[in-house]
Motif scaffolding. Structure first.
Motif, mmCIF file in Angstrom:
data_model
loop_
_atom_site.group_PDB
_atom_site.id
_atom_site.type_symbol
_atom_site.label_atom_id
_atom_site.label_comp_id
_atom_site.label_asym_id
_atom_site.label_seq_id
_atom_site.Cartn_x
_atom_site.Cartn_y
_atom_site.Cartn_z
ATOM 1 N N ALA A 1 5.998 35.618 31.502
ATOM 2 C CA ALA A 1 6.700 34.531 32.179
ATOM 3 C C ALA A 1 7.846 35.062 33.014
ATOM 4 N N ASP A 2 8.197 34.304 34.049
ATOM 5 C CA ASP A 2 9.386 34.630 34.821
ATOM 6 C C ASP A 2 10.596 34.604 33.892
ATOM 7 N N ARG A 3 11.573 35.427 34.220
ATOM 8 C CA ARG A 3 12.795 35.487 33.425
ATOM 9 C C ARG A 3 13.988 35.193 34.319
ATOM 10 N N SER A 4 14.984 34.547 33.761
ATOM 11 C CA SER A 4 16.235 34.325 34.483
ATOM 12 C C SER A 4 17.394 34.649 33.557
ATOM 13 N N TYR A 5 18.445 35.195 34.136
ATOM 14 C CA TYR A 5 19.608 35.634 33.371
ATOM 15 C C TYR A 5 20.866 35.037 34.003
ATOM 16 N N ARG A 6 21.609 34.302 33.189
ATOM 17 C CA ARG A 6 22.877 33.717 33.601
ATOM 18 C C ARG A 6 23.929 34.004 32.539
ATOM 19 N N SER A 7 25.180 33.797 32.924
ATOM 20 C CA SER A 7 26.277 33.906 31.974
ATOM 21 C C SER A 7 26.680 32.501 31.530
ATOM 22 N N PRO A 8 26.389 32.130 30.279
ATOM 23 C CA PRO A 8 26.782 30.798 29.807
ATOM 24 C C PRO A 8 28.287 30.555 29.905
ATOM 25 N N ALA A 9 29.095 31.602 29.640
ATOM 26 C CA ALA A 9 30.554 31.435 29.718
ATOM 27 C C ALA A 9 30.975 31.088 31.139
ATOM 28 N N ALA A 10 30.364 31.739 32.131
ATOM 29 C CA ALA A 10 30.695 31.440 33.526
ATOM 30 C C ALA A 10 30.304 30.016 33.890
ATOM 31 N N LEU A 11 29.148 29.569 33.412
ATOM 32 C CA LEU A 11 28.715 28.206 33.705
ATOM 33 C C LEU A 11 29.685 27.180 33.126
ATOM 34 N N VAL A 12 30.078 27.366 31.883
ATOM 35 C CA VAL A 12 31.014 26.428 31.249
ATOM 36 C C VAL A 12 32.355 26.450 31.962
ATOM 37 N N GLY A 13 32.865 27.652 32.242
ATOM 38 C CA GLY A 13 34.137 27.762 32.952
ATOM 39 C C GLY A 13 34.083 27.136 34.322
ATOM 40 N N GLY A 14 32.960 27.325 35.031
ATOM 41 C CA GLY A 14 32.827 26.739 36.362
ATOM 42 C C GLY A 14 32.828 25.230 36.350
ATOM 43 N N VAL A 15 32.103 24.654 35.394
ATOM 44 C CA VAL A 15 32.063 23.190 35.288
ATOM 45 C C VAL A 15 33.452 22.639 34.991
ATOM 46 N N LEU A 16 34.183 23.275 34.085
ATOM 47 C CA LEU A 16 35.534 22.795 33.742
ATOM 48 C C LEU A 16 36.483 22.916 34.930
ATOM 49 N N LEU A 17 36.418 24.038 35.648
ATOM 50 C CA LEU A 17 37.282 24.218 36.813
ATOM 51 C C LEU A 17 36.958 23.204 37.907
ATOM 52 N N LEU A 18 35.678 22.961 38.146
ATOM 53 C CA LEU A 18 35.299 21.986 39.172
ATOM 54 C C LEU A 18 35.736 20.577 38.778
ATOM 55 N N ALA A 19 35.643 20.259 37.486
ATOM 56 C CA ALA A 19 36.114 18.952 37.028
ATOM 57 C C ALA A 19 37.619 18.813 37.236
ATOM 58 N N LEU A 20 38.377 19.883 36.964
ATOM 59 C CA LEU A 20 39.826 19.850 37.178
ATOM 60 C C LEU A 20 40.155 19.700 38.653
ATOM 61 N N LEU A 21 39.441 20.443 39.511
ATOM 62 C CA LEU A 21 39.665 20.334 40.957
ATOM 63 C C LEU A 21 39.347 18.931 41.459
ATOM 64 N N ALA A 22 38.272 18.352 40.945
ATOM 65 C CA ALA A 22 37.903 17.002 41.360
ATOM 66 C C ALA A 22 38.981 16.001 40.955
#
Length: 204
Positions: A16-37
């Motif tokens: 199968a195709d594989r994908s690699y992300r950083s969960p910590a970066a995703l969580v931090g990004g969502v929180l920062l974008l919510a604060l900016l909004a």
């Protein structure tokens, strides 16, 4: 930490195709974008005319910048190619063009005389030291004849092991040939530049 995506397995594709992300970066990004909004909406609703202009310029600068470094990075791999999506560019590397993958202080892929970082696979030196200590402890236990214990490697090293295996297995495939292509993400870069210029102009 990275997370392989095994949801795209098909009968004609044994791996199968594989994908690699950083969960910590995703969580931090969502929180920062919510604060900016929250801050931006408050400034637009209650601020003066100049404050509103500053809010618009600030959002235009900060939102794509935060998204580029937190939500955007991902590494995808299939039988034909490795796709590296970094903050400001996307690199597509057919497996035949990949010479090596290494993890020291950061994860990197080498193709010819070029080196590209894998932003979405961060290297944790603490996690690596912990895994090395566990490996040494397990080796000592095995030397004393005790039951062997499976030791999990650091997530970055484990991810690169999987990518190296894919490269070795598939680099000879006809569909894995070709040159490396790099695309700059101007749809992200341009708003950041425009927002930065707006902030400078308003500050002056």
């Amino acid at each position: 930490m990275t997370s392989p995506d095994n949801s795209s397995r098909t009968p004609t594709q044994p791996y199968a195709d594989r994908s690699y992300r950083s969960p910590a970066a995703l969580v931090g990004g969502v929180l920062l974008l919510a604060l900016l909004a929250w801050l931006g909406i408050d400034a637009l609703v209650h601020g003066t005319a100049r404050t509103r202009l500053l809010a618009v310029a600030g959002l235009l600068f900060a939102v794509p910048l935060v998204a580029a470094f937190t939500l955007r990075p991902v590494v995808r791999a299939n039988e034909d190619r490795l796709t590296v999506r970094n903050p400001f560019r996307t690199i597509v590397l057919p497996w035949a063009a990949v010479d090596d993958l290494r993890a020291s202080f950061s994860c990197e892929v080498f193709a010819g005389d070029k080196k590209y970082q894998l932003w979405s696979i961060p290297v944790s030196l603490r996690q690596r030291k912990r895994a090395n200590r566990a490996s040494a402890k397990a080796a000592g236990a095995a030397g004393r004849g005790e039951e062997p214990v499976e030791v999990r490697r650091a997530s970055a090293d484990q991810a690169l092991d999987e990518l190296r295996e894919l490269r070795e297995r598939n680099s000879g495939r006809e569909t894995a040939q070709g040159a490396v292509t790099v695309r700059w993400m101007y749809e992200i870069i341009v708003p950041i530049v425009v927002g930065a210029i707006g902030l400078v102009v308003l500050a002056l």
